[in-house]
Design an enzyme around this catalytic site. Structure first.
Site, PDB file in Angstrom:
ATOM      1  N   ASP A 270       0.878  -1.165   0.000  1.00 59.46           N
ATOM      2  CA  ASP A 270       0.000   0.000   0.000  1.00 59.46           C
ATOM      3  C   ASP A 270       0.922   1.223   0.000  1.00 59.46           C
ATOM      4  O   ASP A 270       2.123   1.131   0.302  1.00 59.46           O
ATOM      5  CB  ASP A 270      -0.957  -0.013   1.200  1.00 59.46           C
ATOM      6  CG  ASP A 270      -2.190   0.855   0.913  1.00 59.46           C
ATOM      7  OD1 ASP A 270      -2.107   1.759   0.047  1.00 59.46           O
ATOM      8  OD2 ASP A 270      -3.245   0.643   1.542  1.00 59.46           O
TER       9      ASP A 270
HETATM   10  C1  BGC Z   1      -5.100   3.040  -0.186  1.00 60.10           C
HETATM   11  C2  BGC Z   1      -5.123   1.995  -1.276  1.00 60.10           C
HETATM   12  C3  BGC Z   1      -4.960   2.676  -2.603  1.00 60.10           C
HETATM   13  C4  BGC Z   1      -3.647   3.445  -2.606  1.00 60.10           C
HETATM   14  C5  BGC Z   1      -3.360   4.164  -3.902  1.00 60.10           C
HETATM   15  C6  BGC Z   1      -3.866   3.938  -0.279  1.00 60.10           C
HETATM   16  O1  BGC Z   1      -3.949   5.005   0.599  1.00 60.10           O
HETATM   17  O2  BGC Z   1      -5.145   2.419   1.073  1.00 60.10           O
HETATM   18  O3  BGC Z   1      -6.322   1.274  -1.232  1.00 60.10           O
HETATM   19  O4  BGC Z   1      -5.020   1.734  -3.636  1.00 60.10           O
HETATM   20  O5  BGC Z   1      -3.713   4.430  -1.584  1.00 60.10           O
HETATM   21  O6  BGC Z   1      -4.204   5.236  -4.092  1.00 60.10           O
END
Ligand code: BGC
Length: 735
Positions: A270
């Site tokens: 993440d």
């Molecule tokens: C989220 C993810 C997301 C990623 C990219 C993160 O803050 O938890 O689910 O895919 O950002 O935007």
């Protein structure tokens, strides 16, 4: 015309259709498998890898911009381009979050995960994925960052709206369809967030303390189905820690992923979720994504400083024996690149915002809306003269909010627009906002008064409220509901809506429509409402689907994917577990007793059970039988269930199969969902559905031998319409 219709009807009445659900599924799998090419290019992957220098390989294992990981120009290896999100291709955010408003980046805004799962229609999961994959291909994305399959453990989780269910089997099966759909378009999916990311509170550092049994039986299987059945190409690790180690370098979780599930694709962190170099290299993610954490600012990050960048080069130069870990990561990434046609240019071009895509969005909304209560008021009587529509969600648009899953919808039909279109010429439609989203969460005396006056003028009230995503003017602020980065602070509907709903339902017949990633606290209006619909976030055509259901041109067939309790403390995570923990740890004392697994023992706080949803028609179950009574452990149990539509509407019911161990101990659930099928029946029609329950249905985690086993003994195969409505229990023996 009339005559031939009658003929058709009598034919249908006479015919008993036999459907073998597994055949249907096999057909879909065949289509999807053509898109699964993860292991088809091992020779090319190995030769390419041999040509790369250490520096080039390391470029590939970390971000090169906000949504790309590095490529190697010299060898013609492009960057991998990723995009959120689960229910539509996210708007462009530029290489380093420098927005480019000149791009035409609108997309189909599909219903969010919770509404998709409420359809309980695996085939629709596949269609949904196909739309998403086609739009992603059209926007030149290689990976779609979804689906989100974390278990709905508490109604307060800010991201429940993106997730699918409290049940791992339902989540896993719906996710598998979605994944196959996306990947059939030559685009990878990225199932997220691995693992136990069941709260947003302190998500970056909270340590989820979860027993191995609860991990194996509740928090891991949706990912297992994504890998084993969906053949998912990539997986995203969560921000939090599980049992003391960050997910991005969690040895146990990676062992399960690689050895138990046999995952051959690439894992992605993440955004900003990597915290170490050596542990991550050895037993952690293949690609470090994010922009801010390791260096600089969001707009000007120094990607070379990432944990999986220069520090790896330094480390490997000192310890050449570690290069094998880099190689393994690059190999996984290259497999994905081949599978999504980055080297052969064979990815279909895809398309965006087509009528067919919007129709799928509508179909999912029509099938995903759940009718919780109906005191003979729906579908609406054609003689109604005046309707008062009340509530902010009657006009609110949700696509652009909620955190990373935001979509720039080409359009979004609001419920008020659709109700006017559906009933407008014959019925007088009045509207009052009733409450106004505000940072304090307060109701408004003025708007309440106005709403009551409007209600008095009408024959009935359609109240459209519930939750919303983050407040419009506080996108990343403190005031968020159903949004990434923050959990709901209360189970009470915001802006004192319960008070307003109590007042409205006391003076007029009221139909209540609840938006959101969860339900809310029980109050008098629940008893007083004549009908209640839970719609989740139903996407760009959500308003249309709501109006169709109110009018009766669509018969509701959605079923709850989570149990609804009267108050917060009735939920297992709050009553016996911990939420949100003590800032450092959150201990999952609720063990495997999430959702109905808990309410099966403790019914008092339950308002609406898992799997529940009403229809405008009635269903009668006929013969239900297994092919035998005694089986050996590896044998398939065949179960025939026959069901007839006995009412006055064409409609669909969901046959739910739960398995129960006869003499089980108190650490095990009373029953667990192991099969489901949505059956569409015309008025008077009967169908027989064949379920094939394989050994997966009877296995449970043995904490002593640390593996999945089928314990010989007596089991019940339970055919049900919800966790609380059992149609028949058949005893079988496994030897
Ligand atoms: C989220 C993810 C997301 C990623 C990219 C993160 O803050 O938890 O689910 O895919 O950002 O935007």
């Amino acid at each position: 015309m009339l005559k031939s219709n009658k003929k058709l009807l009598s034919l249908i009445l006479l015919t008993t259709l036999i459907i073998n659900v597994n055949n249907l599924w096999a057909q879909q799998s065949k289509i999807a498998l053509e898109g699964n090419q993860l292991l088809n290019y091992e020779t090319q992957v190995d030769s390419l890898l041999r040509l790369m220098t250490l520096e080039e390989k390391v470029k590939m294992i970390h971000a090169s911009s906000s949504f790309t990981s590095g490529g190697v120009k010299r060898l013609g290896i492009p960057e991998l381009v990723m995009s959120d999100g689960p229910h539509g291709v996210r708007m462009e955010h530029g290489r380093d979050w420098n927005f480019d408003d000149t791009t035409e980046d609108s997309a189909t805004y599909l219903p969010t995960g919770i509404t998709l799962a409420s359809t309980w229609n695996k085939k629709l999961g596949f269609e949904y994925g196909t739309v998403l994959g086609s739009e992603a291909a059209n926007r030149n994305k290689d990976i779609i960052l979804g689906p989100g399959v974390n278990i709905i453990r508490t109604p307060l989780n800010g991201r429940n709206f993106e997730y699918l269910s409290e049940d791992p089997f339902l989540s896993g099966k719906m996710a598998a369809g979605y994944i196959k759909g996306v990947q059939s378009q030559g685009v990878a999916t990225c199932v997220k967030h691995y693992d136990a990311n069941n709260q947003e509170t302190l998500r970056g550092k909270i340590n989820a303390v979860v027993s191995e049994t609860a991990l194996q039986e509740i928090y891991l299987p949706a990912f297992r189905y994504a890998v084993e059945e969906g053949n998912v190409y990539t997986i995203m690790t969560a921000y939090n820690k599980v049992n003391g180690e960050y997910c991005s370098n969690n040895e146990y979780l990676f062992k399960v992923l690689h050895e138990q599930f046999g995952f051959k694709g690439a894992s992605v962190s993440d955004w900003g979720a990597v915290h170490s170099t050596l542990p991550t290299l050895k037993h952690g993610v293949d690609i470090e994504m994010g922009t801010e954490l390791s260096s600089g600012t969001r707009q000007n990050p120094n990607y070379n400083n990432f944990f999986l960048a220069d520090p790896v080069i330094k480390l490997v130069k000192k310890h050449p024996e570690y290069e094998k870990y880099v190689d393994e990561k690059v190999k996984r990434i290259l497999r994905v690149m081949y599978a999504v046609h980055l080297f052969d240019g064979k990815r279909p071009k895809g398309s965006r915002n087509t009528d067919a895509h919007h129709k799928t969005a509508l179909k999912v909304a029509e099938e995903g809306i759940v009718l919780l209560k109906n005191d003979n008021i729906l579908p609406l009587n054609k003689d109604i003269k005046t309707i008062a529509v009340i509530g902010d969600n009657a006009t609110a648009k949700h696509a652009g909010q909620g955190g990373s899953s935001q979509v720039k919808a080409l359009y979004e039909i609001t419920p008020l627009e659709a109700v006017k279109k559906q009933f407008g010429t014959k019925v007088n439609i009045l509207y009052a906002r009733g409450y106004e989203p505000n940072k304090e969460g307060k109701g408004s005396e003025k708007l309440t008064k106005e709403a009551l006056e409007v209600a008095k003028k009408a024959d009935l009230v359609i109240y459209i409220g519930g939750w919303l995503h983050n407040l419009p003017d506080a996108m990343w602020g403190k005031y968020r509901y159903d949004s990434e980065g923050r959990d709901k602070q209360s189970y009470e509907f915001p802006f004192e809506q319960s008070k307003l709903m109590n007042k409205l339902s006391a003076i007029k017949p009221m139909i209540t429509i609840i938006f959101g990633g969860s339900f809310g606290q029980y109050d008098k209006w629940i008893d007083d409402s004549k009908a209640i619909l839970f719609v989740g976030y139903p996407g760009m055509e959500g308003g249309t689907a709501i109006a169709e259901i109110l009018a009766g041109s669509v018969n509701p067939s959605g079923k709850l994917t989570f149990s609804i309790a009267k108050k917060l403390n009735d939920y297992p995570a709050h009553h016996i577990g911990e939420f949100p923990g003590n800032k450092k740890d959150v201990v999952y004392k609720d063990e495997i007793f999430t959702g109905y697994r808990y309410f099966d023992n403790e019914k008092s706080g339950l308002l609406y059970p898992f799997g529940f949803g009403l229809s405008y028609t009635t269903f009668k179950y006929g013969e239900i039988k297994t092919d035998k009574k005694k089986y050996s452990t590896n044998e398939i149990v065949k179960l025939n269930v026959s069901v007839t539509n006995t009412g006055n509407f064409d409609g669909a019911d969901v046959i739910q199969i739960y398995i129960r161990r006869k003499n089980t101990n108190s650490a095990k659930p009373i029953k667990a969902l192991k099969g489901f099928e949505k059956v569409y029946l015309k008025k008077g029609e009967t169908k027989t559905v064949t379920f094939q329950l394989d050994k997966d249905a009877f296995m449970s985690w043995n904490k002593i031998s640390k593996n999945w086993v089928t314990e010989p003994g007596d089991y019940y195969v339970i055919v049900a319409r919800s966790a609380n409505e059992i149609i028949k229990k058949i005893k079988i023996t496994i030897k």
